[in-house]
Enzyme design. Structure first.
Site, PDB file in Angstrom:
ATOM      1  N   GLY A 151      -1.405  -9.383   5.257  1.00  0.00           N
ATOM      2  CA  GLY A 151      -0.227  -9.099   4.457  1.00  0.00           C
ATOM      3  C   GLY A 151      -0.173  -7.621   4.124  1.00  0.00           C
ATOM      4  CB  CYS A 152       2.659  -5.384   3.306  1.00  0.00           C
ATOM      5  SG  CYS A 152       3.577  -6.487   2.210  1.00  0.00           S
TER       6      CYS A 152
END
Length: 355
Positions: A151-152
């Site tokens: 995920g970012c």
């Protein structure tokens, strides 16, 4: 030249994958899928692709699934729960899978089912899937059939904590106190391309707000990164606070920790510089300089600044990245390069856009 397919090419990460892979000298995009845009050329929907890609979107039917099995690698830029429905058949056909959603990020089935409210379709394959953070898992990624692209937010958090946890693991004493606070801000593209009142121009412009304060899906991924990926020898409690800021792309995470007496004796600037000296996509800023999100825009770079305050026994790490590139599509291409033995920077070694 390898054959690539992108499943779900109409979201922001899908568009970025088309942009990046179209310029990659060792990749041919042979299949692009979208249920909503099947039969339409990609450059008709996204004029930015004119002259770059004239590929036509296909529906994800039986014929398309058979074509996917003939590719070398399939990228899933789809909602959570899609990749795990197809991954087993693809890997059995010898196809490598890179999922940009969360299907293969969390190793705990209990955590996945709790945070994503669905059962995992291929738990056995999950056991062999590799978390796709090259700066930590490079050797495992090189031999992986399935990679769960991080995920970012976790990308900034885990890479921001990596030198600290690794330094602490070499000591007999804790260098930071147990509590870690991660104050993170993301541009609105991080919320996706779907229509939403919160992302309406009048709602998001000139506005700045926290969200999912009670618990964000990326929290267990960050905790997993600290406890398992970085193999911390000490327990830590992570407090993660995400915010939405009125910009299109970009992410800034401020990581706050209290130093122990032993931690205050460390030169953390030097620790970070040594830890990332050989990483081409991570830039540790000189002491006293702090990165902004524009400095990494549209690039696969991640910049880090370290601020050590021994008087207050505090350590702050500031991390910036483009949430759509190093935080998503760029990292997926970086993983692909590692999986196929290409130079890791191939198709990614370009400067950020300024202004």
């Amino acid at each position: 030249m390898i054959s690539a397919a992108i499943v779900g090419g109409t979201g922001y990460t899908g568009i970025e994958l088309i942009r990046l892979l179209s310029a990659h000298p060792e990749v041919s995009i042979d299949l692009l899928t979208s249920r909503s845009e099947a039969g339409t050329r990609a450059d008709e929907i996204f004029p930015s692709l004119r002259g770059i890609s004239d590929i036509v979107f296909s529906d994800l039917g039986d014929e398309t699934l058979a074509t996917l099995q003939q590719c070398d690698v399939v990228f899933f830029a789809t909602p959570h729960g899609v990749a795990m429905q197809q991954a087993e058949a693809l890997t059995e056909a010898g196809v490598k899978v890179i999922d940009l959603a969360a299907d293969f990020r969390l190793q705990s089935l209990t955590d996945f089912e709790h945070w994503y409210q669905q059962s995992h379709a291929c738990p056995e394959l999950l056991k062999t899937a590799v978390y796709g953070l090259p700066e930590i898992n490079r050797d495992k990624i090189a031999n992986a059939l399935v990679v769960g692209n991080p995920g970012c937010y976790p990308t900034t958090a885990i890479l921001g904590l990596k030198p600290i946890i690794e330094a602490q693991n070499k000591q007999s004493k804790q260098l930071i106190e147990s509590r870690i606070v991660i104050d993170a801000k993301s541009g609105v593209s991080g919320a996706g391309r779907q229509a939403s009142l919160a992302l309406n121009y009048a709602e998001s412009t000139d506005n700045f707000k926290a969200y999912s304060v009670e618990g964000h899906r990326h929290l267990p991924e960050i905790e997993q990164g600290v406890a398992q990926l970085l193999d911390s020898q000490f327990s830590h409690r992570v407090r993660f606070l995400p915010h939405l800021v009125p910009m299109i792309r970009g992410m800034l995470s401020s990581i706050h920790m209290e130093l122990t007496d032993a931690g205050a004796l460390m030169d953390w600037q030097q620790v970070f510089e040594q830890s990332y000296a050989s990483e081409q996509f991570i830039d540790v800023m000189p002491k006293g300089l702090y990165p902004d999100t524009r400095s990494v825009r549209a690039s696969n770079r991640l910049r880090i600044a370290v601020h050590q305050d021994n008087e207050r026994a505090e350590l702050t790490v500031i991390v910036v990245q483009d949430n759509l590139v190093k935080g998503a599509a760029g990292q997926a291409v970086q993983n692909m390069n590692v999986m196929f033995g290409f130079d890791e920077s191939l198709g990614l070694n370009f400067a950020p856009i300024v202004p």
